[in-house]
Motif scaffolding. Structure first.
Motif, PDB file in Angstrom:
ATOM      1  N   ASP A 122      -0.352 -24.177  -2.587  1.00  0.00           N
ATOM      2  CA  ASP A 122      -0.297 -25.529  -3.167  1.00  0.00           C
ATOM      3  C   ASP A 122      -0.407 -25.451  -4.687  1.00  0.00           C
ATOM      4  OD1 ASP A 122      -0.031 -26.705  -0.700  1.00  0.00           O
ATOM      5  OD2 ASP A 122      -2.153 -27.232  -0.493  1.00  0.00           O
ATOM      6  N   ARG A 123      -1.281 -24.565  -5.177  1.00  0.00           N
ATOM      7  CA  ARG A 123      -1.399 -24.380  -6.625  1.00  0.00           C
ATOM      8  C   ARG A 123      -0.081 -23.931  -7.227  1.00  0.00           C
ATOM      9  NH1 ARG A 123      -1.047 -20.923 -10.193  1.00  0.00           N
ATOM     10  NH2 ARG A 123      -0.521 -19.356  -8.628  1.00  0.00           N
ATOM     11  N   LEU A 124       0.597 -23.017  -6.531  1.00  0.00           N
ATOM     12  CA  LEU A 124       1.874 -22.513  -7.024  1.00  0.00           C
ATOM     13  C   LEU A 124       2.932 -23.607  -7.040  1.00  0.00           C
ATOM     14  CD1 LEU A 124       3.727 -20.230  -7.940  1.00  0.00           C
ATOM     15  CD2 LEU A 124       4.096 -19.653  -5.527  1.00  0.00           C
ATOM     16  N   LYS A 125       2.973 -24.418  -5.987  1.00  0.00           N
ATOM     17  CA  LYS A 125       3.966 -25.500  -5.948  1.00  0.00           C
ATOM     18  C   LYS A 125       3.730 -26.488  -7.094  1.00  0.00           C
ATOM     19  CE  LYS A 125       3.576 -26.615  -1.498  1.00  0.00           C
ATOM     20  NZ  LYS A 125       3.913 -27.278  -0.203  1.00  0.00           N
ATOM     21  N   GLY A 126       2.473 -26.774  -7.386  1.00  0.00           N
ATOM     22  CA  GLY A 126       2.171 -27.663  -8.507  1.00  0.00           C
ATOM     23  C   GLY A 126       2.606 -27.056  -9.833  1.00  0.00           C
ATOM     24  N   PHE A 127       2.385 -25.755  -9.980  1.00  0.00           N
ATOM     25  CA  PHE A 127       2.777 -25.051 -11.214  1.00  0.00           C
ATOM     26  C   PHE A 127       4.299 -25.074 -11.384  1.00  0.00           C
ATOM     27  CE2 PHE A 127       3.934 -21.248 -13.591  1.00  0.00           C
ATOM     28  CZ  PHE A 127       3.074 -21.305 -14.675  1.00  0.00           C
ATOM     29  N   LEU A 128       5.027 -24.791 -10.316  1.00  0.00           N
ATOM     30  CA  LEU A 128       6.493 -24.782 -10.380  1.00  0.00           C
ATOM     31  C   LEU A 128       7.048 -26.179 -10.645  1.00  0.00           C
ATOM     32  CD1 LEU A 128       7.233 -22.335  -7.412  1.00  0.00           C
ATOM     33  CD2 LEU A 128       7.602 -21.878  -9.836  1.00  0.00           C
ATOM     34  N   SER A 129       6.450 -27.194 -10.040  1.00  0.00           N
ATOM     35  CA  SER A 129       6.908 -28.572 -10.263  1.00  0.00           C
ATOM     36  C   SER A 129       6.721 -28.970 -11.717  1.00  0.00           C
ATOM     37  CB  SER A 129       6.146 -29.537  -9.345  1.00  0.00           C
ATOM     38  OG  SER A 129       6.427 -29.274  -7.980  1.00  0.00           O
ATOM     39  N   ALA A 130       5.589 -28.579 -12.309  1.00  0.00           N
ATOM     40  CA  ALA A 130       5.348 -28.879 -13.726  1.00  0.00           C
ATOM     41  C   ALA A 130       6.364 -28.161 -14.607  1.00  0.00           C
ATOM     42  CB  ALA A 130       3.928 -28.480 -14.103  1.00  0.00           C
ATOM     43  N   ALA A 131       6.684 -26.906 -14.250  1.00  0.00           N
ATOM     44  CA  ALA A 131       7.671 -26.150 -15.025  1.00  0.00           C
ATOM     45  C   ALA A 131       9.042 -26.808 -14.954  1.00  0.00           C
ATOM     46  CB  ALA A 131       7.750 -24.714 -14.511  1.00  0.00           C
ATOM     47  N   GLN A 132       9.360 -27.397 -13.779  1.00  0.00           N
ATOM     48  CA  GLN A 132      10.659 -28.076 -13.636  1.00  0.00           C
ATOM     49  C   GLN A 132      10.709 -29.332 -14.500  1.00  0.00           C
ATOM     50  OE1 GLN A 132      11.772 -29.871  -9.779  1.00  0.00           O
ATOM     51  NE2 GLN A 132      13.675 -28.702  -9.936  1.00  0.00           N
ATOM     52  N   VAL A 133       9.598 -30.037 -14.590  1.00  0.00           N
ATOM     53  CA  VAL A 133       9.544 -31.264 -15.380  1.00  0.00           C
ATOM     54  C   VAL A 133       9.803 -30.973 -16.855  1.00  0.00           C
ATOM     55  CG1 VAL A 133       8.020 -33.095 -16.224  1.00  0.00           C
ATOM     56  CG2 VAL A 133       8.049 -32.520 -13.787  1.00  0.00           C
ATOM     57  N   ILE A 134       9.167 -29.912 -17.367  1.00  0.00           N
ATOM     58  CA  ILE A 134       9.353 -29.595 -18.790  1.00  0.00           C
ATOM     59  C   ILE A 134      10.558 -28.693 -19.019  1.00  0.00           C
ATOM     60  CG2 ILE A 134       6.895 -29.864 -19.251  1.00  0.00           C
ATOM     61  CD1 ILE A 134       6.672 -26.804 -19.342  1.00  0.00           C
ATOM     62  N   ASN A 135      11.236 -28.299 -17.915  1.00  0.00           N
ATOM     63  CA  ASN A 135      12.449 -27.483 -17.980  1.00  0.00           C
ATOM     64  C   ASN A 135      12.212 -26.187 -18.757  1.00  0.00           C
ATOM     65  OD1 ASN A 135      15.148 -26.885 -17.406  1.00  0.00           O
ATOM     66  ND2 ASN A 135      15.841 -27.705 -19.382  1.00  0.00           N
ATOM     67  N   GLU A 136      11.124 -25.500 -18.397  1.00  0.00           N
ATOM     68  CA  GLU A 136      10.806 -24.242 -19.081  1.00  0.00           C
ATOM     69  C   GLU A 136      10.119 -23.276 -18.123  1.00  0.00           C
ATOM     70  OE1 GLU A 136       7.935 -22.514 -22.640  1.00  0.00           O
ATOM     71  OE2 GLU A 136       8.497 -24.626 -22.647  1.00  0.00           O
ATOM     72  N   MET A 137      10.620 -22.032 -18.105  1.00  0.00           N
ATOM     73  CA  MET A 137       9.983 -20.966 -17.341  1.00  0.00           C
ATOM     74  C   MET A 137       9.855 -19.765 -18.260  1.00  0.00           C
ATOM     75  SD  MET A 137       8.535 -19.835 -14.612  1.00  0.00           S
ATOM     76  CE  MET A 137       8.804 -21.203 -13.505  1.00  0.00           C
ATOM     77  N   SER A 138       8.763 -19.715 -18.997  1.00  0.00           N
ATOM     78  CA  SER A 138       8.552 -18.646 -19.976  1.00  0.00           C
ATOM     79  C   SER A 138       8.223 -17.339 -19.267  1.00  0.00           C
ATOM     80  CB  SER A 138       7.396 -19.028 -20.897  1.00  0.00           C
ATOM     81  OG  SER A 138       6.175 -19.034 -20.167  1.00  0.00           O
ATOM     82  N   PRO A 139       8.310 -16.212 -19.994  1.00  0.00           N
ATOM     83  CA  PRO A 139       7.918 -14.926 -19.389  1.00  0.00           C
ATOM     84  C   PRO A 139       6.499 -14.955 -18.842  1.00  0.00           C
ATOM     85  CG  PRO A 139       9.125 -14.538 -21.407  1.00  0.00           C
ATOM     86  CD  PRO A 139       8.905 -16.020 -21.326  1.00  0.00           C
ATOM     87  N   ARG A 140       5.581 -15.596 -19.553  1.00  0.00           N
ATOM     88  CA  ARG A 140       4.201 -15.689 -19.085  1.00  0.00           C
ATOM     89  C   ARG A 140       4.124 -16.501 -17.791  1.00  0.00           C
ATOM     90  NH1 ARG A 140      -0.810 -14.895 -21.472  1.00  0.00           N
ATOM     91  NH2 ARG A 140      -2.529 -16.054 -20.525  1.00  0.00           N
ATOM     92  N   SER A 141       4.939 -17.555 -17.727  1.00  0.00           N
ATOM     93  CA  SER A 141       4.967 -18.380 -16.514  1.00  0.00           C
ATOM     94  C   SER A 141       5.506 -17.581 -15.324  1.00  0.00           C
ATOM     95  CB  SER A 141       5.827 -19.628 -16.739  1.00  0.00           C
ATOM     96  OG  SER A 141       5.260 -20.466 -17.725  1.00  0.00           O
ATOM     97  N   ARG A 142       6.532 -16.776 -15.568  1.00  0.00           N
ATOM     98  CA  ARG A 142       7.074 -15.941 -14.486  1.00  0.00           C
ATOM     99  C   ARG A 142       6.027 -14.935 -14.010  1.00  0.00           C
ATOM    100  NH1 ARG A 142      12.660 -16.092 -13.781  1.00  0.00           N
ATOM    101  NH2 ARG A 142      12.777 -13.967 -13.005  1.00  0.00           N
ATOM    102  N   ASP A 143       5.252 -14.397 -14.938  1.00  0.00           N
ATOM    103  CA  ASP A 143       4.160 -13.491 -14.560  1.00  0.00           C
ATOM    104  C   ASP A 143       3.203 -14.197 -13.597  1.00  0.00           C
ATOM    105  OD1 ASP A 143       5.220 -11.534 -16.125  1.00  0.00           O
ATOM    106  OD2 ASP A 143       3.595 -11.469 -17.588  1.00  0.00           O
ATOM    107  N   ASN A 144       2.850 -15.450 -13.928  1.00  0.00           N
ATOM    108  CA  ASN A 144       1.939 -16.205 -13.077  1.00  0.00           C
ATOM    109  C   ASN A 144       2.525 -16.445 -11.688  1.00  0.00           C
ATOM    110  OD1 ASN A 144      -0.468 -16.745 -14.570  1.00  0.00           O
ATOM    111  ND2 ASN A 144       0.699 -18.099 -15.911  1.00  0.00           N
ATOM    112  N   VAL A 145       3.829 -16.689 -11.642  1.00  0.00           N
ATOM    113  CA  VAL A 145       4.483 -16.959 -10.354  1.00  0.00           C
ATOM    114  C   VAL A 145       4.472 -15.723  -9.472  1.00  0.00           C
ATOM    115  CG1 VAL A 145       6.682 -17.542  -9.254  1.00  0.00           C
ATOM    116  CG2 VAL A 145       5.917 -18.829 -11.254  1.00  0.00           C
ATOM    117  N   ILE A 146       4.917 -14.585 -10.009  1.00  0.00           N
ATOM    118  CA  ILE A 146       5.029 -13.397  -9.149  1.00  0.00           C
ATOM    119  C   ILE A 146       3.658 -12.859  -8.743  1.00  0.00           C
ATOM    120  CG2 ILE A 146       7.269 -12.742 -10.111  1.00  0.00           C
ATOM    121  CD1 ILE A 146       5.883 -10.571 -11.698  1.00  0.00           C
ATOM    122  N   GLY A 147       2.619 -13.159  -9.526  1.00  0.00           N
ATOM    123  CA  GLY A 147       1.278 -12.694  -9.177  1.00  0.00           C
ATOM    124  C   GLY A 147       0.745 -13.308  -7.898  1.00  0.00           C
ATOM    125  N   THR A 148       1.329 -14.419  -7.467  1.00  0.00           N
ATOM    126  CA  THR A 148       0.880 -15.069  -6.232  1.00  0.00           C
ATOM    127  C   THR A 148       1.036 -14.143  -5.033  1.00  0.00           C
ATOM    128  OG1 THR A 148       1.531 -17.227  -7.124  1.00  0.00           O
ATOM    129  CG2 THR A 148       1.183 -17.087  -4.739  1.00  0.00           C
TER     130      THR A 148
END
Length: 524
Positions: A122-148
């Motif tokens: 659920d935390r990951l889905k919230g993080f991805l939804s926020a990234a979609q809203v601001i239309n940005e997936m930075s390298p740091r954000s991708r690190d956070n995603v794959i760490g799940t």
């Protein structure tokens, strides 16, 4: 220049760091097998540190990390919600593992880990939804995603060990890095810092608990995949071994160890009990999936042996990558764990492998003939030949060529040069668009030829330094089998002789060189 001194490890006598790949824990049944391995290691003396990759299947694209990267990419499509379905699928597969791996009577444990898995997703889905809203997936954000992925596998496996009363401790490394580092100047001091931090976090847990550690190191300067790559879980395990002063690092894979050649292609290929770090690094670079050279360097510089073992056949001794001058532990119970019955402990400074004997020597029971360690093939190679137009012959000729390739991200595996000519074997799966752009630049400096569908054949062995005529024997063997050689290269280390041949002849060449030079079967 002298090597930097590794950080002083926190004392943890007899510790073994066990890293398990995604396929090894890809299902509930496999997790239970790994739990058996950990339990056996603890009973043999322990303590044990467990480092886990994300759960995966035999197909890399279907693994958790690949699916998470797919979700991160999907976020950039403002109309898509497929990333939510991907996360739901990941969540379902981990809850299924919980259901199948934990005993039915472990009601509270099932409920606890089930909630942990759902909360993480659920935390990951919230993080991805926020990234979609601001239309940005930075390298740091991708690190956070794959760490799940590593967090989920570690949560589930911790629960499996807890159900066996093995006193595990879940260790999440997502906040490991607490200092600022410049992504452009990452050097050994960064990895020494990580080892020190890991020592502080994990050392106090030993020997009374079994740390179950996420292979994910947290957001890394310059991004995890760019700075380290997909092998980051191996690096995590290596740094833990250094930081805790472990007696051994075990990398559990889907193979029995390192072989004299790919056993799927060479019927007489045999496992190598012991190998030097230099040989292992060469084999990794030229086609054998052993362990990333930089990961290996972190452990070897601390004089810690690395054992490659098969998670599906844990009774095997595996292959040990032995640092020069390594001394076996002085503890009998650890020695039993490190060296199964029937396995020879090498003398310090003489960690060469045991070579498979020739048929004649098998009858006599001995063979002291020095032989190479292994032979490997790297397919899908493209050869680039640049012949100077002579107007541009100068000290800058080679510089222009390699700067052009570097600008377009083209990696060169082998080089052969003369005053007016350079031949280069390019790494597999070179980007065709980038290659075409580089060719436009290279044609300014001379005539350019491109040869595709080639392979690199590499003969590796520390004893090659003392084997007079080994290159001649290799090329004579290839000649007898009608294999044409496009280019030849020998590394400065003198433990690797490589040549480029036609890909359609690669399998035949591999078998011929292996059987004649390594096994010692001479042609009739």
């Amino acid at each position: 220049m002298a090597k930097p001194t590794p950080p002083s490890p926190l004392s943890s006598p007899h510790a073994i760091v066990c890293k398990f790949g995604g396929t090894s824990i890809g299902t509930a049944a496999r997790m239970l097998q790994v739990a058996d391995i950990v339990q056996t290691a603890i009973s043999n003396g322990g303590p044990v540190v467990v480092v886990l990759s994300a759960m995966s299947s035999n197909i890399k694209a279907e693994g958790t990390t690949s699916r998470l990267l797919e979700a991160a990419d999907d976020v950039m499509n403002p109309e898509s919600t497929r990333y939510l379905d991907i996360v739901d699928g990941i969540c379902a597969s981990h809850l299924r593992a919980v259901d199948e791996a934990l005993p039915v009577e472990a009601v509270e444990e099932r409920a606890r880990v089930g909630k942990e898995v759902r909360d993480e997703c659920d935390r990951l889905k919230g993080f991805l939804s926020a990234a979609q809203v601001i239309n940005e997936m930075s390298p740091r954000s991708r690190d956070n995603v794959i760490g799940t992925g590593e967090k989920l596998s570690a949560l589930v496996f911790t629960s499996v060990l807890r159900s066996r009363s093995l006193n595990p401790t879940y260790v999440n490394l997502e906040k490991l890095i607490q200092k600022q580092f410049d992504a452009g100047t990452i050097d050994q001091s960064f990895y020494d810092y990580l080892s020190s931090r890991l020592s502080t976090l994990i050392g106090p847990l030993l020997p009374h608990s079994v740390p179950v550690v996420t292979g994910y190191l947290g957001p890394v300067p310059g991004s995890l995949l760019t700075t380290i790559g997909r092998g980051y879980t191996d690096l995590t395990a290596a740094l833990i071994a250094v930081g805790t002063g472990a007696d051994e690092l075990q990398i559990w894979k889907e193979v029995d160890g390192i072989f004299t050649a790919d056993p799927r292609k060479v019927p007489l290929a045999r496992m190598v009990p012991f190998i030097t770090p230099e040989e292992a690094a060469e084999l990794t670079y030229y086609g054998s999936e052993v362990i990333h050279p930089f990961t290996m360097e972190q452990v070897i510089r601390a004089a810690i042996p690395i054992r490659i073992k098969n998670a599906f056949r844990p009774e095997g001794a595996g292959t040990v990558i032995v640092p020069e001058g390594w001394q076996p532990p002085q503890h009998a119970e650890v020695l039993e764990t490190l060296t199964p019955k029937g396995t020879r402990i090498p003398k310090p400074g003489h960690a060469q492998q045991q070579h498979p004997p020739t048929p004649a020597a098998e009858e006599e029971g001995d063979d002291d003939t020095p032989r190479p360690t292994a032979v490997t093939i790297k397919d899908h190679i493209t050869v680039l030949n640049v012949h100077s137009n002579r107007k541009s012959v100068s000290h800058g000729f080679f510089a222009h060529i390699f700067l052009s390739l570097d600008r377009h991200g083209i990696v060169v595996d082998l080089i052969s040069t003369s005053e007016v000519h350079v031949s280069m074997a390019l790494s597999p799966n070179v980007n065709e668009g980038n290659l075409e752009k580089a060719l436009v630049e290279l044609r300014k400096y001379g005539t350019v030829d491109v040869i595709r569908n080639m392979s690199i054949l590499s003969l590796v062995g520390k004893k090659l330094r003392n084997m007079v005529g080994s290159a001649g024997l290799m090329f004579a063997t290839l000649g007898r089998h009608g294999v044409n050689i496009e280019m030849i290269s020998q590394g400065a280390s003198e433990i690797n002789i490589s040549c480029v041949i036609e890909e359609e002849k690669a399998s035949e060449a591999l078998v011929a060189v292996h059987d004649e030079l390594i096994v010692g079967i001479m042609p009739l």
